[in-house]
Write a protein that holds these residues in place. Structure first.
Motif, PDB file in Angstrom:
ATOM      1  N   GLU A  82       0.760  -1.165  -0.117  1.00  0.00           N
ATOM      2  CA  GLU A  82       0.084   0.098  -0.054  1.00  0.00           C
ATOM      3  C   GLU A  82       0.905   1.247  -0.155  1.00  0.00           C
ATOM      4  OE1 GLU A  82      -3.634   2.032  -0.262  1.00  0.00           O
ATOM      5  OE2 GLU A  82      -3.338  -0.185  -0.341  1.00  0.00           O
ATOM      6  N   ARG A  83       2.030   1.290   0.564  1.00  0.00           N
ATOM      7  CA  ARG A  83       2.910   2.360   0.880  1.00  0.00           C
ATOM      8  C   ARG A  83       3.405   2.809  -0.548  1.00  0.00           C
ATOM      9  NH1 ARG A  83       8.271   1.144   3.899  1.00  0.00           N
ATOM     10  NH2 ARG A  83       8.244  -0.236   2.014  1.00  0.00           N
ATOM     11  N   ASP A  84       3.831   1.699  -1.441  1.00  0.00           N
ATOM     12  CA  ASP A  84       4.497   1.929  -2.642  1.00  0.00           C
ATOM     13  C   ASP A  84       3.504   2.077  -3.752  1.00  0.00           C
ATOM     14  OD1 ASP A  84       6.921   1.693  -1.251  1.00  0.00           O
ATOM     15  OD2 ASP A  84       7.134  -0.567  -1.765  1.00  0.00           O
ATOM     16  N   ARG A  85       2.304   2.177  -3.668  1.00  0.00           N
ATOM     17  CA  ARG A  85       1.297   2.291  -4.780  1.00  0.00           C
ATOM     18  C   ARG A  85       1.321   3.733  -5.213  1.00  0.00           C
ATOM     19  NH1 ARG A  85      -3.519  -1.888  -2.996  1.00  0.00           N
ATOM     20  NH2 ARG A  85      -2.220  -3.881  -3.157  1.00  0.00           N
ATOM     21  N   LEU A  86       1.402   4.152  -6.346  1.00  0.00           N
ATOM     22  CA  LEU A  86       1.160   5.330  -6.894  1.00  0.00           C
ATOM     23  C   LEU A  86      -0.275   5.832  -6.913  1.00  0.00           C
ATOM     24  CD1 LEU A  86       4.191   5.638  -9.364  1.00  0.00           C
ATOM     25  CD2 LEU A  86       4.125   6.422  -7.098  1.00  0.00           C
ATOM     26  N   PRO A  87      -0.516   7.125  -6.693  1.00  0.00           N
ATOM     27  CA  PRO A  87      -2.013   7.551  -6.636  1.00  0.00           C
ATOM     28  C   PRO A  87      -2.560   7.414  -8.076  1.00  0.00           C
ATOM     29  CG  PRO A  87      -0.836   9.274  -6.329  1.00  0.00           C
ATOM     30  CD  PRO A  87       0.116   8.226  -6.081  1.00  0.00           C
ATOM     31  N   ASP A  88      -3.666   6.967  -8.195  1.00  0.00           N
ATOM     32  CA  ASP A  88      -4.496   7.039  -9.533  1.00  0.00           C
ATOM     33  C   ASP A  88      -4.960   8.802  -9.626  1.00  0.00           C
ATOM     34  OD1 ASP A  88      -4.556   4.496  -9.743  1.00  0.00           O
ATOM     35  OD2 ASP A  88      -6.244   4.321  -8.905  1.00  0.00           O
ATOM     36  N   ARG A  89      -5.022   9.200  -8.756  1.00  0.00           N
ATOM     37  CA  ARG A  89      -5.546  10.897  -8.738  1.00  0.00           C
ATOM     38  C   ARG A  89      -4.847  11.755  -7.980  1.00  0.00           C
ATOM     39  NH1 ARG A  89      -9.480  10.633 -12.792  1.00  0.00           N
ATOM     40  NH2 ARG A  89      -9.726  12.754 -12.806  1.00  0.00           N
ATOM     41  N   ILE A  90      -4.719  12.901  -8.094  1.00  0.00           N
ATOM     42  CA  ILE A  90      -4.089  13.940  -7.242  1.00  0.00           C
ATOM     43  C   ILE A  90      -4.935  14.939  -7.134  1.00  0.00           C
ATOM     44  CG2 ILE A  90      -1.987  14.972  -6.240  1.00  0.00           C
ATOM     45  CD1 ILE A  90      -0.282  13.293  -8.432  1.00  0.00           C
ATOM     46  N   ASP A  91      -5.584  15.472  -6.259  1.00  0.00           N
ATOM     47  CA  ASP A  91      -6.630  16.432  -6.028  1.00  0.00           C
ATOM     48  C   ASP A  91      -7.672  16.500  -6.828  1.00  0.00           C
ATOM     49  OD1 ASP A  91      -5.185  17.078  -3.430  1.00  0.00           O
ATOM     50  OD2 ASP A  91      -3.923  18.450  -4.697  1.00  0.00           O
ATOM     51  N   GLY A  92      -7.978  15.314  -7.432  1.00  0.00           N
ATOM     52  CA  GLY A  92      -8.802  15.303  -8.542  1.00  0.00           C
ATOM     53  C   GLY A  92      -8.084  15.111 -10.148  1.00  0.00           C
ATOM     54  N   VAL A  93      -7.073  15.201 -10.068  1.00  0.00           N
ATOM     55  CA  VAL A  93      -6.322  15.150 -11.324  1.00  0.00           C
ATOM     56  C   VAL A  93      -5.736  13.649 -11.676  1.00  0.00           C
ATOM     57  CG1 VAL A  93      -4.435  16.108 -12.810  1.00  0.00           C
ATOM     58  CG2 VAL A  93      -5.786  17.548 -11.196  1.00  0.00           C
ATOM     59  N   ALA A  94      -6.065  13.332 -12.828  1.00  0.00           N
ATOM     60  CA  ALA A  94      -5.679  11.979 -13.016  1.00  0.00           C
ATOM     61  C   ALA A  94      -4.211  11.953 -13.219  1.00  0.00           C
ATOM     62  CB  ALA A  94      -6.365  11.453 -14.418  1.00  0.00           C
ATOM     63  N   THR A  95      -3.522  10.532 -12.927  1.00  0.00           N
ATOM     64  CA  THR A  95      -2.240  10.433 -12.984  1.00  0.00           C
ATOM     65  C   THR A  95      -2.022   9.336 -13.990  1.00  0.00           C
ATOM     66  OG1 THR A  95      -2.088   8.670 -11.425  1.00  0.00           O
ATOM     67  CG2 THR A  95      -1.780  11.178 -10.763  1.00  0.00           C
ATOM     68  N   ASP A  96      -0.868   9.057 -14.548  1.00  0.00           N
ATOM     69  CA  ASP A  96      -0.531   7.814 -15.515  1.00  0.00           C
ATOM     70  C   ASP A  96       0.911   7.709 -15.086  1.00  0.00           C
ATOM     71  OD1 ASP A  96      -0.766   5.975 -17.615  1.00  0.00           O
ATOM     72  OD2 ASP A  96      -0.428   7.394 -19.106  1.00  0.00           O
ATOM     73  N   VAL A  97       1.299   6.219 -14.821  1.00  0.00           N
ATOM     74  CA  VAL A  97       2.519   5.846 -14.654  1.00  0.00           C
ATOM     75  C   VAL A  97       3.043   4.947 -15.861  1.00  0.00           C
ATOM     76  CG1 VAL A  97       3.701   4.011 -13.135  1.00  0.00           C
ATOM     77  CG2 VAL A  97       1.815   5.266 -12.164  1.00  0.00           C
ATOM     78  N   ILE A  98       4.316   5.519 -15.999  1.00  0.00           N
ATOM     79  CA  ILE A  98       4.773   5.325 -17.327  1.00  0.00           C
ATOM     80  C   ILE A  98       6.522   4.509 -17.098  1.00  0.00           C
ATOM     81  CG2 ILE A  98       5.785   6.003 -19.620  1.00  0.00           C
ATOM     82  CD1 ILE A  98       4.054   8.269 -19.382  1.00  0.00           C
ATOM     83  N   GLU A  99       6.697   3.321 -17.781  1.00  0.00           N
ATOM     84  CA  GLU A  99       8.050   2.939 -17.526  1.00  0.00           C
ATOM     85  C   GLU A  99       9.097   3.661 -18.428  1.00  0.00           C
ATOM     86  OE1 GLU A  99       8.709  -1.382 -16.756  1.00  0.00           O
ATOM     87  OE2 GLU A  99       9.827  -1.300 -18.791  1.00  0.00           O
TER      88      GLU A  99
END
Length: 367
Positions: A82-99
């Protein structure tokens, strides 16, 4: 279209936290792990850059602008604590995780690598014989000097001359011509002294004291503690009075001013190693941990609000070692957009300073 305040604030919130963790975790020096247990163990220090661009779903860019988080190795969320998971959204803004592989400064190289054949063919579609000769001889001495070819400080191997400029300082001689490139190309990453000799071509390409074309005039210091934000990797040399120059970039020609780089903009450059290449800006306001010395993992600089540029076909790389200092130019018009300085070993993407930041930092304007 300007980036919204919400996006910028969301990016800054997560950039500060994740890049500090990435610095502690050695993300810049890290590589993909074959062992899942090792990859899981270092997931908390996996982030090396954070930008703003289009969200990618199923390998295709969508219309949604998001905060893009770049990791050395991407793992399924189910494998992470749980500690290492990156958030799907930040203050309502979407995120995207890219290698993506981390970036390094690309000026110091001893490899005289020719561009892929496709690159040469594409570069020659609309240029004349004189420009072909300029590109073919980009690692050799050229007089008159043009931009887009080999240059370096006397103690550096080789980089690229971006363009010619004039000083905007009140007491500057308007007839003096300045040569622009990176700090790590012309000032040996802060180690040089003002007045040091600059060679064209650089020492790795056979440059010697007889090839001196300029002396180091000024540079913006790079703070390589991984925490203090840098905006530019830039320096200028004062062209010697006897050195003739042409205010143009090899294969690109003369500039017609500057333009701010924005997401989706098609761009081009001509550099010492790969010659003419093209790409597209994928991220604005890109914050990245950049390795300043591949042999020293502790030499890491944080660069804020940069441009991330991905190569476009048929080109194999936007830039490789020795292309640092190349000017990023809009494909639509000959306007300066940025100053190329870093990228991964593969060259599939590169990082450039915004051109207006370079001009402001060094008190110059392009000729």
């Amino acid at each position: 279209m300007p980036i919204s305040t919400d996006l910028l604030q969301a990016k800054q919130t997560i950039s500060t936290r994740l890049l500090r963790a990435g610095l502690r975790g050695g993300a810049v020096a890290a590589r993909r792990c074959l062992r899942i247990s090792t990859a899981m163990a270092r997931a908390g220090g996996n982030v090396h850059a954070v930008g703003i661009g289009k969200k990618i779903t199923g390998g295709v860019a969508t219309k949604e602008t998001c905060v893009r988080i770049y990791v050395v190795q991407k793992l399924p969320a189910a494998m992470l604590s749980e500690r290492d998971r990156l958030p799907d959204r930040i203050d309502g803004v979407a995120t995207d995780v890219i290698e993506s592989a981390p970036a390094f400064a690309l000026g110091q190289t001893v490899t005289q690598k020719a561009p892929p054949k496709a690159t040469k063919r594409a570069a020659r579609k609309n240029i004349g014989t004189a420009q072909e000769a300029c590109s073919d001889n980009r690692q050799a001495a050229q007089r008159p000097v043009v931009a887009g070819i080999s240059i370096a400080h006397e103690d550096v191997t080789a980089g690229t001359l971006a363009c010619f400029c004039r000083s905007t300082l009140a007491d500057a001689d308007p007839d003096q011509v300045l040569a622009l490139s990176n700090n790590h190309v012309l000032a040996d990453t802060n180690r040089a002294q003002l007045g040091d000799d600059l060679y064209q071509p650089g020492p790795a390409d056979g440059g010697t004291p007889v090839d001196r074309i300029a002396t180091l005039l000024r540079f913006q210091e790079i703070i390589a503690d991984g925490q203090t934000p840098n905006r530019v990797d830039a320096a200028v040399g004062l062209l010697l009075p006897e050195i003739e120059s042409r205010p143009e970039i090899c294969t690109i020609g003369a500039l017609e001013g500057m333009e701010r780089g924005v997401e989706g903009m098609a761009v081009r450059k001509h550099g010492r190693t790969t010659g003419y290449t093209e790409g597209v800006i994928t991220d604005e306001a890109y914050d990245a941990l950049v390795g300043m010395d591949p042999a020293d993992p502790s030499a890491v600089a944080l660069f804020d609000d940069q441009l991330r540029i991905e190569v476009t076909p048929p080109f194999a790389a936007i830039g490789l070692g020795g292309d640092s200092g190349s000017l990023i130019v809009s494909l639509a018009a000959p306007r300066a957009v940025g100053l190329f300085f870093a990228g991964p070993e593969s060259g599939v993407y590169g990082i450039a300073n915004q051109m207006n930041d370079v001009m402001d930092a060094l008190d110059i304007e392009p000729i």
